[in-house]
Write an enzyme that holds these catalytic residues in place. Structure first.
Site, PDB file in Angstrom:
ATOM      1  N   LYS A  93      13.392  27.449  11.782  1.00 12.04           N
ATOM      2  CA  LYS A  93      11.967  27.694  12.002  1.00 12.04           C
ATOM      3  C   LYS A  93      11.076  26.563  11.487  1.00 12.04           C
ATOM      4  CE  LYS A  93      12.060  32.734  12.211  1.00 12.04           C
ATOM      5  NZ  LYS A  93      11.451  33.989  11.696  1.00 12.04           N
ATOM      6  N   GLY A 138      10.562  33.206   1.483  1.00 14.15           N
ATOM      7  CA  GLY A 138      11.070  32.412   2.597  1.00 14.15           C
ATOM      8  C   GLY A 138      10.169  32.481   3.811  1.00 14.15           C
TER       9      GLY A 138
END
Length: 423
Positions: free
Chosen positions: A78, A140
Site C-alpha cells: 500500500k 499500521g
C-alpha cells in the site's frame, strides 16, 4: 483465480480485468467479492489475485498497466506502490497509503477506499465520532485509515500498541494531515478509563490464531467495538464486549464497501445499499464455507433437532447464503424408497425405517458441499452421528417447546400420531 508472479507474466485477459496485489494472498476473499459486485452492476469483467513478492512490485505494476484496467493493493504494497504512480488523491496522500489504482489515458492514479469503507461501517451502525473518546489499537496501514477518519470527524483519539515509537509516528502523521487533531499516545497499561469506542486495526485475533486479542479487557465505558478482522466474524476482541451495553462490528462490511468504491473509481458504476447488503450476506456465507473447510476440515453442514424446530426452513436459507446444496434427509429417503415415511412406518415398521435411514445417511455423508436437514430421530443412533461427524459440522437447533407445539399440533408425522415422545 489466484496467480503466482510467474503465472501473471503469462496471463492474457479475455475481458476487462482487475487484480489484487499482495504478499501473501492465501486468505483473500476479494475475487469472490468483486465477482458479486460485477454481477450486481451487470459488468462483464474479471478479478484475479496476484501474489507479488515485494521485490517484484515494479515489474508487476508495469505488467498491470499493460494488461489490466485497475488494481487493488494490500499488505505489504500500500505504501510502496505510491512511488510508481503518476498521481495520488488527497486522502491517499495524507494517509501515505494507496489501496486502489486506476489506469486511465496511460496514467496510474492512486486512491484509498479503505477510509470510505470504514466510515460507512460506522454510519451503518449509527456511530458518530465527534467528541467521542476513541482508542485505536495499532499503527499500521489500517490504523492510519481509522486515525485519519477519527481526527477529521472530531474524535478525541488515543493510539496504543506494543511499539510506542511507531504509535507516535502515526500521531505525528495525523497531526500534520489534520490541523487541530486531538491525538494522544499511551501504553496499554495507561489507557484512559473513560474510552467509549475501541478500534482494532491489528491482525491479532485473525484466523488461525483467533483466540488472541490485543487487550485483556475493555475500558468499562466502552459502547462500541470495531475490529477490522473478518475471519473469524466474531473476534476475541469483540468477545470482550458486554453484549448488553456494547455493540460490535467486524471488518467484512468495510471490505465490501471499499471494494464497491474501488469499482466506482474504475468504471463509474454505483451500488444501491440493498445490493451491498445482499452481497454482505452472501460474503458471510462464503466465509462460513471457507471456515468450514479450513478450520474444521469438514465439507457439510448438518442440522438436527426436534420435529418442528426449523431444520428445513433454516437449512434452505443457509443453502441460499452459502451456495451449498440443500438436502432434506426425510425427503431424500422417501424419494429413494418410493414411499412416504408414514407409509413405511405403517407397512414395514419403525425398525425397517431406521435401518434405511442409516443407509441413506451413510450415502449422504459422502457428499461434498451440502446443508443436510436430518429427521428428528436420526440422532438416536450413534452410528448415524459417527457417519455425519466424519464429513460435517453438526448443529442442534434448540427451539422453545411451546413454539414447536403450536406448529405441529396438526402434524401427520408417524411418531407424533403414535404418541411417542422422542427427538
Amino acid at each position: 483465480m489466484l496467480l503466482s508472479m510467474e503465472e501473471f507474466r503469462a496471463f492474457q485477459p479475455k475481458k476487462p480485468t482487475y487484480a489484487l496485489f499482495g504478499w501473501p494472498l492465501g486468505h483473500t476473499m476479494s475475487p469472490e467479492l468483486h465477482a458479486q459486485l460485477f454481477e450486481a452492476s451487470g459488468q462483464d469483467a474479471a478479478y484475479i489475485g496476484v501474489a507479488v513478492p515485494p521485490d517484484d512490485l515494479a515489474e508487476a505494476f508495469d505488467l498491470a498497466k499493460a494488461k489490466l484496467r485497475g488494481i487493488n493493493c494490500t499488505i505489504p504494497h500500500k505504501k510502496a506502490v505510491i512511488e510508481l504512480l503518476d498521481g495520488v488523491d488527497t486522502a491517499a496522500r495524507d494517509l501515505h497509503s494507496v489501496n486502489t489504482v486506476a489506469f486511465r489515458d496511460g496514467k496510474a492514479i492512486g486512491y484509498n477506499t479503505d477510509i470510505l469503507g470504514f466510515s460507512e461501517s460506522l454510519a451503518r451502525d449509527g456511530v458518530t465520532l465527534r467528541g467521542k473518546k476513541v482508542l485505536l489499537l495499532g499503527y499500521g496501514g489500517a490504523a492510519s485509515v481509522m486515525a485519519y477518519h477519527c481526527a477529521r470527524e472530531g474524535a478525541c483519539l488515543t493510539i496504543t500498541g506494543r511499539n510506542l515509537e511507531k504509535a507516535a509516528a502515526l500521531q505525528q502523521q495525523i497531526a500534520e494531515a489534520v490541523p487541530h487533531a486531538r491525538v494522544a499516545v499511551y501504553s496499554r497499561r495507561h489507557i484512559p478509563r473513560d474510552i467509549q469506542i475501541v478500534l482494532n486495526s491489528t491482525p491479532v485475533g485473525m484466523y488461525p490464531k483467533e483466540n488472541l486479542a490485543p487487550l485483556h479487557y475493555l475500558p468499562h465505558k466502552t459502547e462500541y467495538v470495531f475490529d477490522a478482522i473478518y475471519n473469524p466474524p466474531v473476534t476475541a476482541t469483540m468477545r470482550l464486549a458486554n453484549p448488553r451495553k456494547t455493540a460490535t462490528r467486524d471488518g467484512l462490511y468495510m471490505l465490501v464497501m471499499q471494494a464497491a468504491h474501488a469499482q466506482t473509481i474504475w468504471s463509474g458504476v454505483t451500488f444501491e445499499p440493498a445490493s451491498c447488503e445482499t452481497i454482505l450476506r452472501r460474503t458471510y456465507g462464503k466465509m462460513a464455507v471457507k471456515r468450514l473447510h479450513e478450520k474444521y476440515g469438514k465439507k457439510n453442514l448438518v442440522l438436527c433437532g426436534f420435529m418442528g424446530s426449523g431444520k428445513t426452513t433454516i437449512g434452505r436459507k443457509l443453502a441460499r447464503v452459502t451456495g451449498l446444496d440443500f438436502v432434506d434427509a426425510d425427503l431424500y429417503l422417501e424419494e429413494k424408497e418410493g414411499m412416504k415415511i408414514s407409509d413405511i412406518f405403517a407397512q414395514k415398521g419403525e425398525a425397517y425405517f431406521r435401518d434405511r435411514e442409516t443407509a441413506y445417511i451413510r450415502e449422504l455423508s459422502q457428499r461434498d458441499g451440502i446443508v443436510l436437514s436430518l429427521g428428528g430421530g436420526a440422532v438416536l443412533r450413534e452410528q448415524n452421528m459417527e457417519l455425519l461427524k466424519q464429513s460435517g459440522v453438526v448443529y442442534y437447533l434448540d427451539r422453545p417447546v411451546e413454539r414447536i407445539a403450536g406448529d405441529i399440533r396438526l402434524s401427520t408425522r408417524p411418531l407424533l400420531k403414535q404418541g411417542k415422545e422422542r427427538l
